[in-house]
Design an enzyme around this catalytic site. Structure first.
Site, short mmCIF file in Angstrom:
data_model
loop_
_atom_site.label_atom_id
_atom_site.label_comp_id
_atom_site.label_asym_id
_atom_site.label_seq_id
_atom_site.Cartn_x
_atom_site.Cartn_y
_atom_site.Cartn_z
CD GLU A 307 -2.70 -1.30 2.50
OE1 GLU A 307 -3.90 -1.60 2.40
OE2 GLU A 307 -2.15 -1.12 3.60
C1 TNX Z 1 -4.53 -4.30 4.49
S1 TNX Z 1 -2.73 -6.60 4.14
C2 TNX Z 1 -3.27 -4.04 5.01
C3 TNX Z 1 -3.14 -3.67 6.44
C4 TNX Z 1 -4.49 -3.58 7.11
C5 TNX Z 1 -5.37 -4.72 6.67
C6 TNX Z 1 -6.68 -4.77 7.37
C7 TNX Z 1 -1.73 -5.53 4.03
C8 TNX Z 1 -0.46 -5.93 3.53
N1 TNX Z 1 -2.10 -4.26 4.34
O1 TNX Z 1 -2.44 -2.46 6.55
O2 TNX Z 1 -4.26 -3.65 8.48
O3 TNX Z 1 -5.59 -4.58 5.27
O4 TNX Z 1 -7.39 -5.93 7.05
#
Ligand code: TNX
Length: 494
Positions: A307
């Site tokens: 992200e």
């Molecule tokens: C996505 S999974 C994220 C996390 C959040 C999660 C909540 C991932 C690599 N990144 O930052 O906590 O969703 O479900």
């Protein structure tokens, strides 16, 4: 009712029940191979697990040959084909023989012995016997080498005692990896001596004003040791280049503009980024990953990479090139979230898939894949609309959802050989303490254990469902706050 052998989770490769039973006598002993300190240690682990409920003395003594009334642990004369974690268990009316080529296999077999005893054996106070095991022959080895769980200690902090309890529960279901998500926007949870404000200041917060905290290096080393005694590898994650607000808030000089943002206690993602235009950033990465590598006995460092919505594509490539070189220079293997497959990967780098991404391309060029598809393995997803906490962006995840998929054929172009294994993350934006964590983890974690360890052949939901029911009283004995999923016909309580 004569006890049966087919209640073990994860389901063993092969089980042949012979319909009788072995009862631990009052003078039962655990017999360990002589001159093998690691085997003796595993014998002590088994004795410590069985003593509180049975009230038996269960001395651990050295001996090379089988003796009546004993549980015999040995690596001598075990079939090498059982591999690094496999074992063979023979329960006869007069005693038990557990043989494995490696100590790790003995440790896994010890969990099977625990599960073959009545559920009350897991209580921490003396319970009524008799303490019997069903007789038979069991041969067992894991399907995948990576059977993991991830705990997000950044959004909410979980003290050392919680992590140890989690390690105990993971060991019971034959997991071998605990991935700790140590840093995120809301908190930095590992002491870094060369950058002390990361933990002291960056670790002071958590989501919504919950108490912060961090692990000192001594505590972290203690956790790694505790895990190793359970044949579990801790995989530490420093999430970069995004998910870094706690670090950016701790050191102004890490920011492109030279100004530190405020600490953050919300739950948005993707807004922070390390500054790729600064030499300091790479010194920071090298210092942090260097200290972490020195503290970590396992071969992996997880660098996050997810992200990175505020990092330009060029900066992301720079980050990935540098971070892989740094991790390699400290003698470790890189693991990163699926997004890293957008950048050139160094041979050996592993990709952890969680949503639609370029994992298949990475697999095609030889990178091993860890499967954590959100709709199956994200145990922070609610079970259903009535679940009091958790998220639902990937949908509800029932026990059956967590169970009914095949990691070896989940992603097109990512076959069994490319899959290192499975991992179930628990993100903790909505999970303030370990009691809530247990409710989300159990019983779904048992489905993940089964996917990671057991052969796919012969797998059915109905059969798993009935086996899972037997674990209700076990989880109760272990004091686990588990969700009484309506899909399961739970038996009478203990
Ligand atoms: C996505 S999974 C994220 C996390 C959040 C999660 C909540 C991932 C690599 N990144 O930052 O906590 O969703 O479900």
């Amino acid at each position: 009712m004569s006890p049966v052998m087919n209640t073990v989770i994860p389901r063993p490769s092969s089980v042949l029940g012979t319909g009788r039973s072995f009862e631990l006598p009052a003078d039962a002993r655990i017999l360990v191979q002589p001159n093998a300190p690691e085997v003796a240690q595993i014998g002590e682990f088994l004795a410590a697990a069985l003593r509180p409920a049975t009230g038996l003395a269960l001395p651990v003594t050295a001996g090379a040959a089988q003796e009546r009334g004993t549980i015999h642990l040995t690596t001598a004369a075990a079939d090498p084909a059982l591999g690094a974690e496999g074992y063979e268990l023979l329960v006869a009316p007069h005693g038990v023989l557990l043989a494995a080529p490696r100590p790790a296999g003995l440790f896994r077999g010890v969990q099977t012995i625990r599960q073959l005893l009545p559920a009350a054996v897991e209580r921490r106070t003396v319970a009524p016997g008799p303490w019997t095991l069903p007789t038979g022959v069991l041969r067992d080895a894991p399907r995948f080498a990576w059977r993991g769980a991830m705990l997000d200690v950044a959004r909410h902090f979980f003290p050392v005692a919680d992590v140890k309890r989690y390690l105990d529960l993971l060991a019971y279901y034959k997991f071998n990896v605990l991935h700790l998500h140590l840093t995120d926007d809301q908190g930095w949870r590992i002491e870094i001596k060369s950058w002390p404000r990361l933990a002291e200041y960056g670790g002071s917060t958590a989501v919504d004003g919950a108490p912060g905290g961090y692990y000192t290096q001594e505590q972290y080393a203690d956790l790694a040791r505790y895990a190793a005694e359970r044949y579990i590898t801790i995989v530490p994650e420093i999430d970069m280049p995004s998910h870094t607000n706690a670090a950016l808030a701790s050191y102004a000089l890490l920011n492109c503009e030279g100004e530190a943002p405020a600490l953050y206690t919300g739950t948005a993602v993707g807004f922070s980024t390390l500054c790729m235009g600064k030499e300091t950033t790479f010194r920071f990465m090298d210092d942090v990953l260097g200290e972490l590598a020195a503290l970590t006995p396992g071969p992996y460092l997880h660098i996050g990479g997810d992200e990175a919505d505020s990092t330009s594509p060029e900066d992301y490539q720079t980050f990935m090139r540098q971070v892989q070189a740094i991790v390699q220079s400290h003698g470790k293997t890189v693991v990163g979230w699926g997004e890293i497959a957008q950048a050139p990967l160094t041979p050996g780098t592993m990709v952890q898939h969680w949503r639609q991404d370029l994992t298949p391309q990475a697999a095609a060029s030889g990178h091993k894949v860890i499967l954590s598809p959100a709709g199956k393995t994200y145990l922070d997803m609610k079970y259903d609309e009535a679940t009091p906490f958790g998220l639902s962006w990937a949908g509800y995840v029932t026990v059956q959802d967590a169970f009914a998929w095949n990691p070896g054929a989940y992603l097109a172009g990512v076959g069994e050989d490319a899959v290192a294994g499975v991992e179930a993350p628990l993100w903790t934006e909505t999970i303030p303490t370990f009691a809530e964590a247990e409710f989300m983890l159990f019983p779904r974690l048992l489905a993940v254990a089964e996917l990671g360890w057991s052969p796919a052949a012969g797998r059915t939901w109905d059969e798993f469902r009935s086996r899972l029911a037997h674990h209700g009283p076990r989880l109760e004995g272990l004091g686990v706050n588990f969700f009484r999923a309506p899909e399961i016909d739970w038996p009478e309580t203990l």
